[in-house]
Scaffold this active site. Structure first.
Site, PDB file in Angstrom:
ATOM      1  N   ASP A 189      -7.585   5.687   0.243  1.00 30.08           N
ATOM      2  CA  ASP A 189      -6.203   6.173   0.193  1.00 30.08           C
ATOM      3  C   ASP A 189      -6.046   7.448   1.007  1.00 30.08           C
ATOM      4  O   ASP A 189      -5.043   7.637   1.690  1.00 30.08           O
ATOM      5  CB  ASP A 189      -5.760   6.415  -1.248  1.00 30.08           C
ATOM      6  CG  ASP A 189      -4.341   6.972  -1.253  1.00 30.08           C
ATOM      7  OD1 ASP A 189      -3.438   6.246  -0.787  1.00 30.08           O
ATOM      8  OD2 ASP A 189      -4.137   8.126  -1.641  1.00 30.08           O
ATOM      9  N   ARG A 221      -0.435   6.665   7.411  1.00 35.63           N
ATOM     10  CA  ARG A 221       0.964   6.291   7.138  1.00 35.63           C
ATOM     11  C   ARG A 221       1.901   7.441   7.484  1.00 35.63           C
ATOM     12  O   ARG A 221       3.009   7.231   7.973  1.00 35.63           O
ATOM     13  CB  ARG A 221       1.121   5.913   5.658  1.00 35.63           C
ATOM     14  CG  ARG A 221       0.498   4.564   5.337  1.00 35.63           C
ATOM     15  CD  ARG A 221       0.369   4.371   3.835  1.00 35.63           C
ATOM     16  NE  ARG A 221       1.622   4.548   3.147  1.00 35.63           N
ATOM     17  CZ  ARG A 221       1.750   5.088   1.923  1.00 35.63           C
ATOM     18  NH1 ARG A 221       0.712   5.494   1.248  1.00 35.63           N
ATOM     19  NH2 ARG A 221       2.937   5.206   1.369  1.00 35.63           N
TER      20      ARG A 221
HETATM   21  N1  URA Z   1       2.243  10.081  -3.120  1.00 37.58           N
HETATM   22  C1  URA Z   1       1.080   9.439  -2.926  1.00 37.58           C
HETATM   23  O1  URA Z   1       0.055   9.812  -3.482  1.00 37.58           O
HETATM   24  N2  URA Z   1       1.078   8.378  -2.115  1.00 37.58           N
HETATM   25  C2  URA Z   1       2.191   7.911  -1.497  1.00 37.58           C
HETATM   26  O2  URA Z   1       2.117   6.939  -0.797  1.00 37.58           O
HETATM   27  C3  URA Z   1       3.395   8.602  -1.714  1.00 37.58           C
HETATM   28  C4  URA Z   1       3.390   9.690  -2.544  1.00 37.58           C
END
Ligand code: URA
Length: 430
Positions: free
Chosen positions: A161, A168
Site C-alpha cells: 500500500d 496513485r
Molecule cells: N487514505 C489511505 O490510507 N488510502 C487512500 O487511498 C486514501 C486515504
C-alpha cells in the site's frame, strides 16, 4: 503470469482472478511489475471498478506483503477508529483515551496531514516532547499500562500500500473507491484490531464530496472488515463545515483538552461520544458509559498518562503563533455557511499543513472560528482569527476565505436553511 495480461483483463472490463491479484500485488511490491504497469492497472481499476470479491482478494494480497500485529496477549479487547479525514478533525485525541478509560485497548496507528486536511500525528507533535515513532514492544507495553497508543505505522505494515498509494498520488488514481477502501482496510486489518469503527466524512472538506459516494465507500470498507473477521461499523458524518472551532495543530490540541475537561464545542463532544459508543459496542463492552468517563475525569487522566508515555508533557504550554489576524463578519444576520474546504486551505496556507510529504508544519498555525453555521453574527465583529508565525502568509489564507461561498451570512429575517447534523448515517454489515 505477466503484467500485460492482467492490465488487459481489467482494461477490457473483466474481473481479475484471485491468482492474478495475488501475483500482481506481490510482484509489484518486489519491483518485478514496473511502476508504469501498475499505473496502467490502477487507471483500469479506477475506470472499470472491482467486484466485492476482487476488492477482498486485493486487500488480502496487500496485507500478505507485510507483517500483522498481534494484540492477543492483552487482557482487554482491542478497538480502533479510522477517519477518512477532514478539517478540524481532532476526534482521535479525546476519543482514544476516553475509550481506554472505559476498558478497551486502542491501538491507533495514525498519519500526517497532506493538503487541506490535517493529520493526527502533526497535532500531537505540537505537545512538547511527544514522539510519534515507537516500536511494537513499546506499543504493547503502553497498551497494557495505559490502554491507548496513538503512533505512526511501522514500515513493515502493508508495504504494497505504501508503494501503491505514492503511485496513485501522482497518476490521478487516488479517487477510486475500491483502491481507497483496500488501502485503508489493508493497514487497519494488518494492525490487528479486533473491532473497528470508521468515520466516513462527506462534504466539501472531505475526500468524498457527496453522501452517496461516502455511503459506497463505507459499505465497501465495512464489507472488507467483516470478511476479514474484524467487527466493523461506519458512521457517515458531515464535513461541509469544520469540526469544532479550530483547524490547526496546537489549536486543535487545546480544543481536545477542553473536551476532556468536560467542555468543548457541542459537535466535537457529540461525535466523540457517538464514536466511543460504537467502538465500545463493537468490542463487546456494552455496559460502558463514555459520557460518565468524560464528565468524571477518567478520560482526562488516561490522556495525561497516554501523552506522558510517549515523552510528552501534558502540562507544558502549547506553542502560540507569533502573529494573528482577525476576519470580521461581513454582515449582520445568521451564518448559514462556513465552508470546510476554504477553512482547511486557509489553515494549510498559514503553515498548519504541508504540500509535500517531506514539508515541515508550524505547530501554532491555523484558523480559529468564533461562530458556527446557525449562529447569529454582527457585521464587523470577529468571525475568524488566523494564526501563523509567518505573516506574509495571511494574504494567501484570506484569498481562500474570500472564494465564492466560503462564508455565507443571511439577513436575520431570511429563511435560514437547516444546518446539517453531525452524524448523517450508520452502516453495519448485513
Ligand atoms: N487514505 C489511505 O490510507 N488510502 C487512500 O487511498 C486514501 C486515504
Amino acid at each position: 503470469m505477466d503484467a500485460i495480461s492482467v492490465i488487459r483483463a481489467k482494461r477490457d472490463g473483466h474481473a481479475l482472478a484471485p491468482a492474478q491479484i495475488d501475483w500482481v500485488i506481490d510482484a509489484y511490491t518486489r519491483g518485478e511489475v514496473a511502476e508504469e504497469q501498475m499505473s496502467a492497472l490502477a487507471m483500469a481499476i479506477l475506470l472499470n471498478g472491482m467486484s466485492r470479491a476482487e476488492i477482498a482478494r486485493w486487500t488480502a494480497a496487500m496485507i500478505a506483503t507485510g507483517e500483522r500485529m498481534d494484540f492477543s496477549s492483552l487482557p482487554r479487547p482491542t478497538t480502533d477508529k479510522h477517519s477518512t479525514g477532514g478539517v478540524g478533525d481532532k476526534i482521535t485525541l479525546p476519543l482514544a483515551p476516553l475509550v481506554a478509560a472505559c476498558g478497551a485497548a486502542v491501538p491507533q496507528l495514525s498519519g500526517r496531514g497532506l493538503g487541506h486536511s490535517g493529520g493526527t500525528l502533526d497535532k500531537l507533535e505540537a505537545i512538547p516532547g511527544w514522539r510519534a515513532r515507537i516500536g511494537p514492544d513499546e506499543m504493547l507495553g503502553i497498551l497494557r499500562e495505559v490502554g491507548a497508543v496513538v503512533c505512526a505505522a511501522g514500515e513493515g505494515l502493508a508495504p504494497a500500500d505504501r508503494k501503491l498509494y505514492a503511485l496513485r498520488d501522482v497518476t490521478g488514481t487516488v479517487e477510486s473507491i475500491p483502491l481507497i477502501a483496500s488501502s485503508i482496510m489493508s493497514k487497519k486489518i494488518a494492525e490487528g484490531t479486533g473491532a473497528l469503527v470508521l468515520d466516513v466524512k462527506a462534504g466539501s472538506g472531505a475526500f468524498m464530496k457527496t453522501l452517496d459516494d461516502a455511503r459506497e465507500l463505507a459499505e465497501t470498507m465495512v464489507g472488507l472488515g467483516t470478511d476479514h473477521g474484524v467487527r466493523t461499523v461506519a458512521l457517515l458524518t458531515d464535513m461541509d463545515t469544520p469540526l469544532g472551532l479550530t483547524a490547526g495543530n496546537a489549536l486543535e490540541v487545546r480544543e481536545a483538552v477542553e473536551v476532556l475537561a468536560g467542555g468543548g464545542p457541542a459537535d466535537v463532544v457529540e461525535l466523540t461520544l457517538a464514536l466511543a459508543r460504537e467502538m465500545l459496542d463493537a468490542a463487546g463492552l456494552t455496559d460502558a458509559d463514555p459520557a460518565r468517563a468524560l464528565a468524571g475525569g477518567s478520560a482526562m487522566d488516561t490522556w495525561r498518562r497516554m501523552i506522558a508515555a510517549q515523552g510528552g508533557d501534558p502540562d507544558a504550554p502549547l506553542p502560540v503563533a507569533r502573529e494573528t489576524h482577525t476576519v470580521p463578519a461581513p454582515a449582520t444576520g445568521v451564518l448559514t455557511g462556513l465552508d470546510a474546504y476554504a477553512v482547511g486551505v486557509a489553515a494549510w496556507r498559514l503553515g498548519a499543513g504541508r504540500a509535500r510529504k517531506e514539508d515541515p508544519v508550524q505547530a501554532a498555525a491555523g484558523v480559529e472560528l468564533h461562530a458556527k453555521p446557525g449562529d447569529r453574527v454582527t457585521a464587523g465583529a470577529p468571525l475568524l482569527t488566523l494564526h501563523t508565525d509567518t505573516p506574509e502568509r495571511f494574504g494567501a489564507a484570506l484569498a481562500a476565505l474570500e472564494a465564492e461561498g466560503a462564508l455565507r451570512v443571511s439577513p436575520t429575517d431570511a429563511r435560514v436553511p437547516d444546518v446539517r447534523p453531525t452524524v448523517l448515517g450508520r452502516i453495519a454489515d448485513g
